[in-house]
Scaffold this motif. Structure first.
Motif, short mmCIF file in Angstrom:
data_model
loop_
_atom_site.label_atom_id
_atom_site.label_comp_id
_atom_site.label_asym_id
_atom_site.label_seq_id
_atom_site.Cartn_x
_atom_site.Cartn_y
_atom_site.Cartn_z
N PHE A 1 0.71 -1.50 -0.32
CA PHE A 1 0.34 -0.13 0.26
C PHE A 1 0.66 1.16 0.23
O PHE A 1 1.50 1.00 0.41
N THR A 2 0.40 2.36 -0.26
CA THR A 2 0.86 4.03 -0.04
C THR A 2 1.55 4.17 1.12
O THR A 2 0.53 3.98 2.06
N LEU A 3 2.41 4.51 1.40
CA LEU A 3 3.55 5.09 2.10
C LEU A 3 2.26 6.61 3.14
O LEU A 3 2.41 7.15 1.54
N PRO A 4 2.30 6.82 3.60
CA PRO A 4 1.50 8.29 4.06
C PRO A 4 2.93 8.99 3.98
O PRO A 4 4.20 8.48 3.75
N GLU A 5 2.44 10.29 3.12
CA GLU A 5 3.43 11.84 2.97
C GLU A 5 4.13 12.18 3.73
O GLU A 5 3.90 12.24 4.72
N PRO A 6 5.61 11.62 3.76
CA PRO A 6 6.88 12.07 4.95
C PRO A 6 6.44 14.16 5.03
O PRO A 6 6.35 14.75 4.41
N THR A 7 7.22 13.62 6.57
CA THR A 7 7.29 14.90 6.89
C THR A 7 8.80 15.63 6.03
O THR A 7 8.47 16.54 5.03
N PHE B 1 1.92 7.30 10.86
CA PHE B 1 2.82 6.38 10.22
C PHE B 1 2.49 4.86 10.87
O PHE B 1 1.91 3.75 10.43
N LEU B 2 2.56 5.22 12.36
CA LEU B 2 2.34 3.64 13.77
C LEU B 2 0.76 3.59 13.01
O LEU B 2 1.02 2.16 12.83
N ALA B 3 0.11 4.10 13.16
CA ALA B 3 -1.35 3.71 13.12
C ALA B 3 -2.20 3.34 11.87
O ALA B 3 -2.38 2.10 10.99
N THR B 4 -1.30 3.70 10.85
CA THR B 4 -1.96 3.56 9.25
C THR B 4 -0.48 2.25 8.94
O THR B 4 -1.18 1.81 7.83
N VAL B 5 0.64 2.40 9.26
CA VAL B 5 1.85 1.40 8.70
C VAL B 5 2.01 0.28 10.09
O VAL B 5 1.54 -0.92 9.89
N ALA B 6 2.82 0.88 10.62
CA ALA B 6 3.70 -0.36 11.34
C ALA B 6 2.38 -0.53 12.67
O ALA B 6 2.92 -1.83 12.37
#
Length: 338
Positions: free
Chosen positions: A99-105, A259-264
């Protein structure tokens, strides 16, 4: 047997004498190559190149510098040649995600090829370093923050800073190692020092202290439970999360939380963390449980950077091949879970 006797035998082609002559410097040379290259495997490869070149050139060694300095000259220049060639490893990376990773800072211009260095190897070097203060300085000089900043320097400046500020070689010795003038060494060191921006780690708990173990144990429990709120509560306000070699950085509580909630730690991810240490810092072999089998699959190496009783950086190295250097397998069964 005295070093002079070993040297004389090595010059006459005695391989065992050569091995005994260079063995005391093997680990420190590997760590030196690691500081300059940022890769454990590259460091080992360059160490072997260094020892082979030394063996081939031992007959021509004139003894104007110590054996140690002579070996550092070979190793340093081998490392600089490798950096110039830029062919040490394939420049390929992937997000390892469906899946697509969230936009980084922040998005780096290129991947970071920095790898973690096992403390088990550092312990061999620490045994030869006298006093707790010297051992602390040695570990700081391989901390992730220091190594990351070091990798941003041009190769020559990188080598000069390590040789002068970390290893304590005199300017004249560094000039001889690099075959440049002392003025060139002084100028490169000045520029390197000005460019280095290393976070202050004096507030970090002592390694393996009760204070450090408390933070690490709390993190492991929260992460393995998938408790995003508990993990975020342990972070500093300016904490950041990175995943070398991916050029993505998540900074600040909200971006790290997302990031933690949607990926890791998204629903369905069941992690097991196996404690280890890297770069003088607490770390884990990270494993992800396969929902269809009892097998746990490797999911990189996770390294924590502490500030007081909180965590200021979480670094997950995504290459599962790194686990071997820590003596960790690619897969675990429930009975191996510890």
């Amino acid at each position: 047997m005295l070093a002079a006797d070993l040297l004389a035998l090595a010059r006459r082609g005695d391989g065992e004498a050569f091995r005994l002559l260079v063995e005391p410097y093997r680990r420190e040379l590997q760590v030196h190559c690691y500081r300059i290259l940022g890769s454990v495997q590259d460091a080992e490869d360059l160490l072997q190149d260094t020892l082979l070149a030394a063996w081939r050139g031992i007959a021509g060694y004139e003894g104007r510098a110590s054996v140690r300095t002579w070996l550092y000259r070979i190793a340093t220049n081998r490392c600089l040649n490798a950096l110039r060639a830029d062919t040490r490893r394939p420049r390929v990376y992937s997000a390892e995600s469906e899946f697509t990773l969230p936009e980084p800072t922040h998005r780096r211009a290129e991947p970071s090829w920095l790898e973690p260095y096992p403390d088990a190897l550092l312990d061999e070097l620490a045994d030869d370093v006298p006093g707790p203060e010297a051992r602390y300085e040695m570990r700081e000089s391989v901390s992730l923050a220091f190594l990351a900043a070091l990798q941003e320097l041009p190769p020559r400046q990188r080598a000069v800073l390590v040789l002068r500020d970390v290893l304590g070689f005199r300017a004249a010795e560094v000039a001889a190692i690099l075959d440049v003038t002392e003025n060139a060494v002084t100028g490169a060191l000045k520029r390197a020092r000005a460019a280095m921006a290393v976070p202050d780690r004096e507030s970090a708990p002592l390694p393996d202290s009760p204070r450090e173990r408390r933070v690490v144990d709390d993190f492991a429990r929260a992460f393995q439970a998938g408790d995003v709120d508990a993990v975020v509560a342990m972070l500093t306000d300016d904490a950041w999360l990175t995943m070398p070699p991916l050029p993505l950085e998540y900074r600040g509580l909200e971006d790290v939380r997302h990031f933690l909630a949607t990926v890791a730690l998204r629903e369905g991810n069941d992690h097991v963390l196996v404690p280890t240490r890297a770069n003088g810092q607490p770390a884990f072999g990270c494993y992800l449980r396969d929902p269809r089998t009892p097998i746990l699959h490797a999911h990189g190496v996770l390294v924590l950077t502490l500030s007081g009783d909180r965590i200021c950086a979480v670094t997950r190295f995504v290459d599962n091949a790194l686990l071997a250097a820590f003596g960790l397998p690619r897969t675990l069964r429930p009975r191996d879970d510890r």
